[in-house]
Every structure is written in C-alpha cells, then in structure tokens.
Design an enzyme around this catalytic site. Structure first.
Site, PDB file in Angstrom:
ATOM      1  N   TYR A  95      70.830  31.991  33.610  1.00  0.00           N
ATOM      2  CA  TYR A  95      70.597  30.690  32.997  1.00  0.00           C
ATOM      3  C   TYR A  95      69.689  29.837  33.878  1.00  0.00           C
ATOM      4  CZ  TYR A  95      71.515  26.093  30.958  1.00  0.00           C
ATOM      5  OH  TYR A  95      71.378  24.857  30.379  1.00  0.00           O
ATOM      6  N   LYS A 135      65.830  28.533  33.001  1.00  0.00           N
ATOM      7  CA  LYS A 135      65.479  27.116  32.975  1.00  0.00           C
ATOM      8  C   LYS A 135      64.404  26.793  34.015  1.00  0.00           C
ATOM      9  CE  LYS A 135      68.105  25.533  29.647  1.00  0.00           C
ATOM     10  NZ  LYS A 135      67.515  24.904  28.440  1.00  0.00           N
TER      11      LYS A 135
END
Length: 237
Positions: free
Chosen positions: A142, A146
């Site tokens: 994650y 990002k």
C-alpha cells in the site's frame, strides 16, 4: 483560481465514505453535475448525480467512462484499496500487483485518458488522493503504491500545468471509513478531509497535508532515515 462552481466532476470510488463526501460537497460548492463512479454504482437521490460504472483497473472500462463523461472538468482520483497484509514479505505476488493496479496504474491511466478532455476546458482540475503512507512505509505494498502515485502526480502536475489543468495531491493519515476500521488512534472525519481538499483546490494550492501526522512525516523526510524509523537503531550490531 480553480473553482467547483459550475464544474462537472467525476469521482472514483464514489460509494465509499470519502467518495460520498467528494460527491455531495462538490454539489454544495456549485458543481453542475457529478459522475459518481464505482465498479457497482449505486442510486443517488439527486438528478445532478450520474451513477457511472468504472473499474479503474480495466482499460475498456476507463475508455467507456471517457466516452460517457466527455464534459468532465474535475477528475477526483479517490478510489483505492489495501492489500490483505502490510508486509511485503508475507503478501502474495498477486496481491502486490493487484494493489498497484488499483492505487497506481488505475489513477495514472485514468488521468492520461481524461487529459485531453481536461486540457480542452478552462479551469480544469485533477485531484489525486494519496496518503501519509506515500512518505511513511508502514503499509507494505500500500505504501509503495501511494509513493508511486505521489511521484506520478508530481510529473502530471508539471505536464498538465502548461495545458491549464491544476493538479492537487492529497495526503492524510487515518480517516474514519470502513477501510480504516481496523486502525487505532486519531481519525479524521471524511467531511473534514474533503472540506480541506476542496478549500485547498479553490485556493490554488498544489498539495494538501490534511493533519498534523502528515505534516510531521513530510517534514521528517529531510532528515536521516533512522530518525523517521527509530526502530532501525535497535537492529544494528
């Protein structure tokens, strides 16, 4: 300055807590129409809201959305996902690739697809929703996805600026949504985040640091890596 007044907005991940507020708050600021997109769009009790099917990981779905929403002036890349594990070592290869598809490739390809439409209209806006995880690697795949999107947003900002498209990147810690239900500690309300984002956009700002955690983490990037990750000191022999 960029403005939501009279805008035609497309929000990805519109069914979620943050997405719902992006939809309603755009209308409250004078948007003429909002395309509320999701893989399985829901009904909305407002004729100004147009439900639209969109899977950001599917090129044909992106192309169909571009054809259906050729009047868009504001694109909000809000859709995101978390992998089943925060560990890059434990999560499967398929899960890593899937997370990158949703959090990085999806918004980048969507921005590319809508770029000619945005560039053709005065005062257009691109909003990319990142996370404090862009700068703080607590989330494994994650965080990596990002961070990649943050870099891509910076590149898109440079490329789209001469075309008259304003690009704003959004960074925040936990927000009180289903995605963060497992997390402990302070959480922003979705309405607080969206208000901060739209305020920043209409003030012509390029980046939103929505809470103190995010502001502190970004400031720490200029220091040594062990200052940001103090546990590393205990691993040295």
């Amino acid at each position: 300055m960029p403005s939501l007044d009279g805008a035609v907005v497309l929000v990805t991940g519109a069914n979620g807590g943050i997405g719902t507020h992006f939809v309603h708050d755009a209308l409250a600021r004078g948007a003429a129409k909002v395309y509320a997109t999701a893989r399985s769009p829901r009904a909305w009790d407002d004729e100004r809201i147009v439900p639209l099917t969109l899977d950001v990981t599917n090129r044909a779905s992106i192309d169909a959305a571009v054809a259906a929403a050729a009047d868009v002036t504001v694109l909000v890349n809000n859709a995101g996902a978390t992998p089943p594990s925060a560990s890059l070592l434990d999560v499967t290869e398929a899960d890593i690739r899937a997370n990158m598809e949703t959090n990085f490739f999806g918004p980048v390809f969507l921005a590319r697809a809508f770029a000619p439409i945005l560039a053709s209209k005065q005062g257009s806006i691109l909003i990319d929703v990142h996370s404090v995880a862009s700068w703080y690697a607590f989330g494994g795949a994650y965080s990596a996805s990002k961070a990649a999107l943050w870099s891509a947003t910076n590149s898109l900002r440079i490329e789209l600026a001469p075309m008259g498209v304003h690009v704003t990147g959004v960074h925040m810690g936990y927000v009180d949504t289903d995605m963060a239900a497992h997390a402990e500690g302070p959480k922003m309300l979705p309405t607080q985040l969206v208000t901060a984002v739209y305020d920043a956009v209409e003030a012509g700002e390029y980046e939103v640091l929505a809470d103190e955690l995010t502001q502190g983490v970004k400031a720490a990037l200029s220091g040594p890596v062990e200052a940001l990750y103090p546990d590393l000191r205990g691993t040295n022999a």
